[in-house]
Write an enzyme that holds these catalytic residues in place. Structure first.
Site, mmCIF file in Angstrom:
data_model
loop_
_atom_site.group_PDB
_atom_site.id
_atom_site.type_symbol
_atom_site.label_atom_id
_atom_site.label_comp_id
_atom_site.label_asym_id
_atom_site.label_seq_id
_atom_site.Cartn_x
_atom_site.Cartn_y
_atom_site.Cartn_z
ATOM 1 N N ALA A 127 30.150 69.748 17.350
ATOM 2 C CA ALA A 127 30.135 69.427 15.919
ATOM 3 C C ALA A 127 31.344 70.040 15.237
ATOM 4 O O ALA A 127 31.327 71.211 14.843
ATOM 5 C CB ALA A 127 28.830 69.907 15.285
ATOM 6 N N MET A 128 32.395 69.243 15.129
ATOM 7 C CA MET A 128 33.610 69.668 14.439
ATOM 8 C C MET A 128 33.688 69.059 13.039
ATOM 9 O O MET A 128 33.774 69.761 12.031
ATOM 10 C CB MET A 128 34.854 69.254 15.235
ATOM 11 C CG MET A 128 34.961 69.790 16.642
ATOM 12 S SD MET A 128 36.569 69.325 17.367
ATOM 13 C CE MET A 128 36.259 69.532 19.097
ATOM 14 N N GLU A 245 40.960 66.518 25.780
ATOM 15 C CA GLU A 245 40.182 65.537 25.026
ATOM 16 C C GLU A 245 41.049 64.335 24.673
ATOM 17 O O GLU A 245 40.622 63.181 24.796
ATOM 18 C CB GLU A 245 39.618 66.165 23.751
ATOM 19 C CG GLU A 245 38.815 65.179 22.914
ATOM 20 C CD GLU A 245 38.222 65.791 21.657
ATOM 21 O OE1 GLU A 245 37.729 65.025 20.797
ATOM 22 O OE2 GLU A 245 38.259 67.030 21.516
ATOM 23 N N LEU A 340 44.704 35.174 20.667
ATOM 24 C CA LEU A 340 44.800 34.127 21.681
ATOM 25 C C LEU A 340 43.490 33.348 21.828
ATOM 26 O O LEU A 340 43.494 32.171 22.177
ATOM 27 C CB LEU A 340 45.174 34.722 23.031
ATOM 28 C CG LEU A 340 46.648 35.026 23.292
ATOM 29 C CD1 LEU A 340 46.794 35.732 24.628
ATOM 30 C CD2 LEU A 340 47.488 33.757 23.268
ATOM 31 N N HIS A 341 42.391 34.015 21.556
ATOM 32 C CA HIS A 341 41.095 33.355 21.626
ATOM 33 C C HIS A 341 40.856 32.397 20.459
ATOM 34 O O HIS A 341 39.923 31.583 20.515
ATOM 35 C CB HIS A 341 39.964 34.396 21.625
ATOM 36 C CG HIS A 341 39.716 35.054 22.950
ATOM 37 N ND1 HIS A 341 40.580 35.962 23.511
ATOM 38 C CD2 HIS A 341 38.671 34.934 23.824
ATOM 39 C CE1 HIS A 341 40.084 36.389 24.659
ATOM 40 N NE2 HIS A 341 38.927 35.783 24.878
ATOM 41 N N GLY A 367 41.609 63.179 16.477
ATOM 42 C CA GLY A 367 42.839 63.340 15.695
ATOM 43 C C GLY A 367 43.482 61.991 15.468
ATOM 44 O O GLY A 367 43.743 61.245 16.420
ATOM 45 N N THR A 368 43.716 61.634 14.224
ATOM 46 C CA THR A 368 44.282 60.330 13.900
ATOM 47 C C THR A 368 45.696 60.172 14.445
ATOM 48 O O THR A 368 46.372 61.155 14.777
ATOM 49 C CB THR A 368 44.321 60.124 12.378
ATOM 50 O OG1 THR A 368 45.219 61.096 11.809
ATOM 51 C CG2 THR A 368 42.946 60.272 11.755
#
Length: 380
Positions: A127-128, A245, A340-341, A367-368
């Site tokens: 839990a960060m 991570e 492409l679909h 981390g973004t």
């Protein structure tokens, strides 16, 4: 199925292990994946099956009850699970949480928790993130105040993977609020503690099978022996573990990008427009060629990063670079494959639609992308 031609990170023993992972996925994951997506959570029994197969926490040393394998075995599991689009939360336990116990736990903590983490009897979370603190872990407000031989924990966490199932949570808390990052500690909180409660299973854009929760701590008392490692050293521990991570996120991103390409080229070869296959249009071939080139580079780089990590050489900046490049590339390939679909790509019956939704968060958690650039930029 992932094409392993040209991979340099793995040997024959790894290939045998990978084959067992694939058989397990065929037998235990694929028949249940749609149901897990609908229910928003994976069965606890699945964790026991995963553990019994030897896929939970394979890197735990033998003297702690583990298989004593190197990081590549965990990476194999992550690649194969990401390729089929299963986000069960097991990667968090195997590739993140257990290493905190192995590296920083006391003998008593290790004996109490690690064996049951390996079997799947105990499910864990870390839990960060808080409502007001995400990538900036120095901004957390959850506190753990000393009261005799106990901590009293107060605060709230959010976006916590495995939050609904977790029997044990590593809580990032301020034990010395005046000391900033140097006053942060990691505290083990059992799910049965009075004052600990779980919020709802959060309604996410994607990764529906991964339960993600709010967690609340209202005067939760735990003994000071639940401190993981030394008091006020938590921030240093977090920084030491984040490269692994982030590498794990990059590994999953590369495998998911490969699956997106595979779905795109298969559809383009099958679908016809204006009397010819979609793949026969030059633009389609150029789009696919661009994907193929980036995947070739990506596999070479991910093997390089895995091997550096196995040797203990992967730096924080290199981990950030891996996460940044592979998740951004994953998103680019996902989006191009969906395009492409055509209209089919927007339909949930096609795998690319779910993969596209699931993949968006890769550029955020751990981390973004913007924070990754900050980390890389500081070392230039």
């Amino acid at each position: 199925m992932l094409n392993l031609n040209g991979r340099i990170a793995y040997d024959e023993d790894h290939m045998i292990f990978r084959d067992s992972v694939r058989k397990f996925i065929d037998r235990n994951v694929l028949p249940n994946l749609a149901r897990w997506e609908q229910e928003g959570i994976v069965d606890r029994d699945y964790w026991l099956e995963f553990g019994a197969a030897g896929f939970l926490c394979p890197t735990v040393p033998e003297d702690l009850g583990g298989l004593g394998l190197d990081y590549r075995y965990h990476a194999i599991v992550s690649e194969e699970m990401a390729y089929v689009g299963c986000h069960a939360g097991t990667a968090l336990q195997s590739g993140v949480v257990v290493d905190y116990l192995v590296k920083y736990g006391s003998d008593e903590q290790k004996k109490m928790w690690i064996p049951k983490m390996i079997t799947g009897e105990v499910i864990t979370a870390i839990a960060m993130t808080e409502p007001g603190a995400g990538s900036d872990l120095q901004g957390i407000r959850t506190t753990a105040r000393r009261d005799g031989d106990h901590y009293v924990i107060n605060g709230a966490k959010t976006y916590i993977t495995n939050g609904q199932h977790a029997d044990l949570v590593i809580v990032v808390a301020k034990t010395d609020p005046e000391a900033g990052a140097k006053g942060t500690s990691l505290i083990l909180v059992e799910g049965t503690r009075e004052g600990f409660r779980r919020g709802k299973n959060l309604d996410k854009i994607g990764q529906h099978a991964a339960d993600t929760s709010e967690l609340f701590f209202d005067d939760v008392r735990v003994p000071v022996t639940n401190c993981l490692g030394d008091e006020n050293r938590g921030f240093a521990y977090l920084m030491g573990q984040l490269p692994q991570e982030r590498l794990g996120i990059a590994v999953a991103g590369q495998a998911a990008a490969q699956r997106a390409y595979d779905e795109g080229i298969a559809f383009a070869k099958d679908r016809k427009a204006f009397g010819k296959r979609v793949v026969d249009f030059q633009n389609s071939r150029f789009v696919l060629a661009n994907m193929a080139a980036k995947l070739q580079v990506g596999w070479a780089h991910i093997d390089w990063a895995i091997l550096r990590h196995v040797r203990g050489e992967l730096t924080a900046a290199e981990g950030a670079m891996a996460k940044l490049w592979h998740t951004e590339t994953q998103w680019e390939i996902l989006d191009a494959s969906l395009q492409l679909h055509g209209g089919a790509g927007y339909m949930n019956e096609y795998p690319i639609a779910r993969m596209w939704r699931d993949g968006r968060v890769q550029r955020i958690y751990g981390g973004t992308s913007e924070i990754m650039k900050e980390i890389i930029g500081r070392g230039l």
